[in-house]
Design a protein around this motif. Structure first.
Motif, PDB file in Angstrom:
ATOM      1  N   TYR A 106      -9.551 -85.799   5.587  1.00  0.00           N
ATOM      2  CA  TYR A 106      -9.198 -87.213   5.469  1.00  0.00           C
ATOM      3  C   TYR A 106      -9.907 -87.941   4.328  1.00  0.00           C
ATOM      4  O   TYR A 106      -9.423 -88.978   3.875  1.00  0.00           O
ATOM      5  CB  TYR A 106      -9.491 -87.934   6.786  1.00  0.00           C
ATOM      6  N   ILE A 107     -11.048 -87.418   3.865  1.00  0.00           N
ATOM      7  CA  ILE A 107     -11.786 -88.119   2.805  1.00  0.00           C
ATOM      8  C   ILE A 107     -11.988 -87.248   1.572  1.00  0.00           C
ATOM      9  O   ILE A 107     -11.657 -87.655   0.457  1.00  0.00           O
ATOM     10  CB  ILE A 107     -13.153 -88.619   3.329  1.00  0.00           C
ATOM     11  N   LEU A 108     -12.513 -86.027   1.757  1.00  0.00           N
ATOM     12  CA  LEU A 108     -12.914 -85.220   0.595  1.00  0.00           C
ATOM     13  C   LEU A 108     -11.728 -84.720  -0.225  1.00  0.00           C
ATOM     14  O   LEU A 108     -11.708 -84.885  -1.450  1.00  0.00           O
ATOM     15  CB  LEU A 108     -13.774 -84.041   1.046  1.00  0.00           C
ATOM     16  N   LEU A 109     -10.757 -84.103   0.410  1.00  0.00           N
ATOM     17  CA  LEU A 109      -9.673 -83.474  -0.360  1.00  0.00           C
ATOM     18  C   LEU A 109      -8.863 -84.475  -1.186  1.00  0.00           C
ATOM     19  O   LEU A 109      -8.606 -84.222  -2.369  1.00  0.00           O
ATOM     20  CB  LEU A 109      -8.764 -82.680   0.580  1.00  0.00           C
ATOM     21  N   PRO A 110      -8.446 -85.598  -0.616  1.00  0.00           N
ATOM     22  CA  PRO A 110      -7.737 -86.572  -1.476  1.00  0.00           C
ATOM     23  C   PRO A 110      -8.613 -87.064  -2.623  1.00  0.00           C
ATOM     24  O   PRO A 110      -8.127 -87.282  -3.741  1.00  0.00           O
ATOM     25  CB  PRO A 110      -7.412 -87.713  -0.503  1.00  0.00           C
ATOM     26  N   SER A 227     -11.122 -79.735  17.016  1.00  0.00           N
ATOM     27  CA  SER A 227     -10.345 -80.285  15.904  1.00  0.00           C
ATOM     28  C   SER A 227      -9.923 -81.720  16.199  1.00  0.00           C
ATOM     29  O   SER A 227      -9.313 -82.001  17.246  1.00  0.00           O
ATOM     30  CB  SER A 227      -9.101 -79.430  15.662  1.00  0.00           C
ATOM     31  N   LEU A 228     -10.210 -82.647  15.282  1.00  0.00           N
ATOM     32  CA  LEU A 228      -9.780 -84.033  15.462  1.00  0.00           C
ATOM     33  C   LEU A 228      -8.265 -84.145  15.428  1.00  0.00           C
ATOM     34  O   LEU A 228      -7.684 -84.991  16.118  1.00  0.00           O
ATOM     35  CB  LEU A 228     -10.397 -84.919  14.377  1.00  0.00           C
ATOM     36  N   ASP A 229      -7.609 -83.307  14.651  1.00  0.00           N
ATOM     37  CA  ASP A 229      -6.146 -83.335  14.606  1.00  0.00           C
ATOM     38  C   ASP A 229      -5.558 -83.104  16.000  1.00  0.00           C
ATOM     39  O   ASP A 229      -4.605 -83.768  16.408  1.00  0.00           O
ATOM     40  CB  ASP A 229      -5.615 -82.277  13.638  1.00  0.00           C
ATOM     41  N   LEU A 230      -6.151 -82.148  16.735  1.00  0.00           N
ATOM     42  CA  LEU A 230      -5.659 -81.874  18.087  1.00  0.00           C
ATOM     43  C   LEU A 230      -6.025 -82.998  19.049  1.00  0.00           C
ATOM     44  O   LEU A 230      -5.259 -83.324  19.963  1.00  0.00           O
ATOM     45  CB  LEU A 230      -6.216 -80.540  18.595  1.00  0.00           C
ATOM     46  N   VAL A 231      -7.189 -83.595  18.843  1.00  0.00           N
ATOM     47  CA  VAL A 231      -7.579 -84.751  19.658  1.00  0.00           C
ATOM     48  C   VAL A 231      -6.529 -85.851  19.518  1.00  0.00           C
ATOM     49  O   VAL A 231      -6.125 -86.470  20.506  1.00  0.00           O
ATOM     50  CB  VAL A 231      -8.970 -85.269  19.237  1.00  0.00           C
ATOM     51  N   ILE A 232      -6.067 -86.073  18.297  1.00  0.00           N
ATOM     52  CA  ILE A 232      -5.039 -87.085  18.042  1.00  0.00           C
ATOM     53  C   ILE A 232      -3.705 -86.681  18.667  1.00  0.00           C
ATOM     54  O   ILE A 232      -3.039 -87.484  19.332  1.00  0.00           O
ATOM     55  CB  ILE A 232      -4.887 -87.314  16.524  1.00  0.00           C
ATOM     56  N   GLU A 233      -3.314 -85.421  18.469  1.00  0.00           N
ATOM     57  CA  GLU A 233      -2.013 -84.959  18.965  1.00  0.00           C
ATOM     58  C   GLU A 233      -1.962 -84.978  20.491  1.00  0.00           C
ATOM     59  O   GLU A 233      -0.929 -85.311  21.085  1.00  0.00           O
ATOM     60  CB  GLU A 233      -1.722 -83.547  18.442  1.00  0.00           C
ATOM     61  N   VAL A 249      -6.039 -92.692  12.035  1.00  0.00           N
ATOM     62  CA  VAL A 249      -4.831 -92.840  12.862  1.00  0.00           C
ATOM     63  C   VAL A 249      -4.105 -94.141  12.503  1.00  0.00           C
ATOM     64  O   VAL A 249      -3.389 -94.714  13.343  1.00  0.00           O
ATOM     65  CB  VAL A 249      -5.173 -92.798  14.372  1.00  0.00           C
ATOM     66  N   ALA A 250      -4.285 -94.595  11.280  1.00  0.00           N
ATOM     67  CA  ALA A 250      -3.674 -95.859  10.847  1.00  0.00           C
ATOM     68  C   ALA A 250      -2.160 -95.824  10.999  1.00  0.00           C
ATOM     69  O   ALA A 250      -1.547 -96.805  11.459  1.00  0.00           O
ATOM     70  CB  ALA A 250      -4.060 -96.156   9.402  1.00  0.00           C
ATOM     71  N   GLU A 260      -4.549 -98.762  20.536  1.00  0.00           N
ATOM     72  CA  GLU A 260      -6.006 -98.883  20.615  1.00  0.00           C
ATOM     73  C   GLU A 260      -6.411 -99.554  21.923  1.00  0.00           C
ATOM     74  O   GLU A 260      -5.820-100.562  22.319  1.00  0.00           O
ATOM     75  CB  GLU A 260      -6.551 -99.682  19.429  1.00  0.00           C
ATOM     76  N   ILE A 261      -7.394 -98.987  22.567  1.00  0.00           N
ATOM     77  CA  ILE A 261      -7.866 -99.514  23.839  1.00  0.00           C
ATOM     78  C   ILE A 261      -8.967-100.535  23.585  1.00  0.00           C
ATOM     79  O   ILE A 261      -9.969-100.215  22.905  1.00  0.00           O
ATOM     80  CB  ILE A 261      -8.377 -98.376  24.740  1.00  0.00           C
ATOM     81  N   PRO A 262      -8.818-101.760  24.081  1.00  0.00           N
ATOM     82  CA  PRO A 262      -9.851-102.778  23.850  1.00  0.00           C
ATOM     83  C   PRO A 262     -11.153-102.416  24.567  1.00  0.00           C
ATOM     84  O   PRO A 262     -11.140-101.899  25.685  1.00  0.00           O
ATOM     85  CB  PRO A 262      -9.227-104.051  24.435  1.00  0.00           C
ATOM     86  N   LEU A 263     -12.259-102.690  23.890  1.00  0.00           N
ATOM     87  CA  LEU A 263     -13.572-102.394  24.460  1.00  0.00           C
ATOM     88  C   LEU A 263     -14.346-103.683  24.681  1.00  0.00           C
ATOM     89  O   LEU A 263     -14.298-104.598  23.853  1.00  0.00           O
ATOM     90  CB  LEU A 263     -14.362-101.484  23.518  1.00  0.00           C
ATOM     91  N   ALA A 264     -15.061-103.731  25.787  1.00  0.00           N
ATOM     92  CA  ALA A 264     -15.888-104.903  26.057  1.00  0.00           C
ATOM     93  C   ALA A 264     -16.987-105.030  25.016  1.00  0.00           C
ATOM     94  O   ALA A 264     -17.339-106.122  24.583  1.00  0.00           O
ATOM     95  CB  ALA A 264     -16.485-104.799  27.462  1.00  0.00           C
TER      96      ALA A 264
END
Length: 300
Positions: A106-110, A227-233, A249-250, A260-264
């Motif tokens: 998400y950051i380095l390759l681009p 894997s974060l990708d799987l966490v998202i999927e 996840v924009a 997005e779940i609101p947090l206290a």
């Protein structure tokens, strides 16, 4: 080797010239100084290296043996200098970068695309592992630079922040509706949901665990994934509530495939940047890499 390099270079130059006078002119030193150096070398090797002739000097049998090896050594040195100059002129070099798979995608390759375009002769090696492992490799000097979340502990590293990331919890709309049907309020979601988290060795997971502990939130059920990708999927198909990084996840938030779940109590943003060991003489390739992200205005 009992003599210093200059003694052998004087011997090599005299043997090549076949004349002490010509060697003195080439080396810009006096003939007596050359004769003294040759005498000292002969004494240390306990043999004669030259015999005098009407035209100058000739190598002895022993001198020829030494000359063959010295010539090979100085030829190799000259070739090394030539290759080094070519490397400098072309901007050749190598950089070893350590980075987690998430930050790599998400950051380095681009970000690397432009650097590689501008520095085509620099070879880049990327080692993907956890941030903790990247820090270990930096400490052991097995990599040149790492893209990591800012470490909390003080380390003997230079850290250049390039971006802030924000951790959030997300789920798909249907999963949240099902929780509502069970009379679970927004402030109870994290306690009752099936949490989908990165594995415990991940620095992001450790940050999430600390947040849950600080908020006295007890997790009833959870799934660990590397894997974060799987966490998202998994969140997108309604398997549970996932802890993710908001910037990554924009698109899903925009098209409402994730909510997005609101947090206290919101989680604080974290810094991401390049870390490297301080040194007075970094390689030219590493210096180019550091200068690139600073000149491009990426540095925070």
């Amino acid at each position: 080797m009992t003599q210093n390099l200059s003694s052998y270079y004087i011997f090599y130059t005299v043997a090549k010239a076949g004349n002490i006078s010509r060697a003195a002119k080439e080396l810009f030193i006096s003939q007596p100084a050359i004769s003294k150096s040759i005498q000292k070398l002969e004494d240390s090797l306990n043999c004669k290296l030259f015999t005098r002739s009407s035209r100058g000097v000739l190598l002895t049998y022993e001198g020829q043996i030494l000359y063959d090896h010295v010539r090979s050594a100085f030829t190799s040195l000259n070739e090394g200098e030539l290759k080094l100059r070519e490397s400098i002129d072309l901007g050749l070099g190598k950089i070893k970068i350590g980075v987690s798979s998430t930050l790599c995608k998400y950051i380095l390759l681009p970000y690397l695309e432009e650097f590689v375009h501008e520095n085509p002769h620099i070879n880049i090696s990327i080692q993907c592992q956890s941030t903790n492992e990247t820090l270990k490799l930096l400490d052991e000097s097995q990599i040149d630079i790492g893209l990591i979340g800012k470490p909390s502990a003080n380390r003997n590293l230079i850290f250049d922040s390039i971006e802030e990331i924000e951790d959030i919890f997300v789920a798909n709309g249907d999963y949240l509706k099902n929780l509502k049907m069970r009379n679970i309020n927004d402030d109870e979601i994290l306690s009752h949901a099936n949490l989908i988290l990165l594995d415990s060795n991940n620095m992001t997971r450790q940050y999430i665990d600390n947040y849950l502990k600080e908020q006295d939130i007890e997790v009833s059920e959870s799934i660990e994934i590397s894997s974060l990708d799987l966490v998202i999927e998994f969140a997108k198909i309604g398997l549970g509530v996932s802890a993710v990084i908001k910037q990554f996840v924009a698109d899903e938030l925009k098209n409402h495939s994730l909510v997005e779940i609101p947090l206290a109590a919101p989680m604080y943003k974290r810094e991401v940047g390049f870390a490297y060991k301080p040194t007075k003489t970094p390689t030219k390739a590493l210096s180019s890499f550091i200068r690139f992200y600073k000149e491009k205005g990426i540095l925070k």
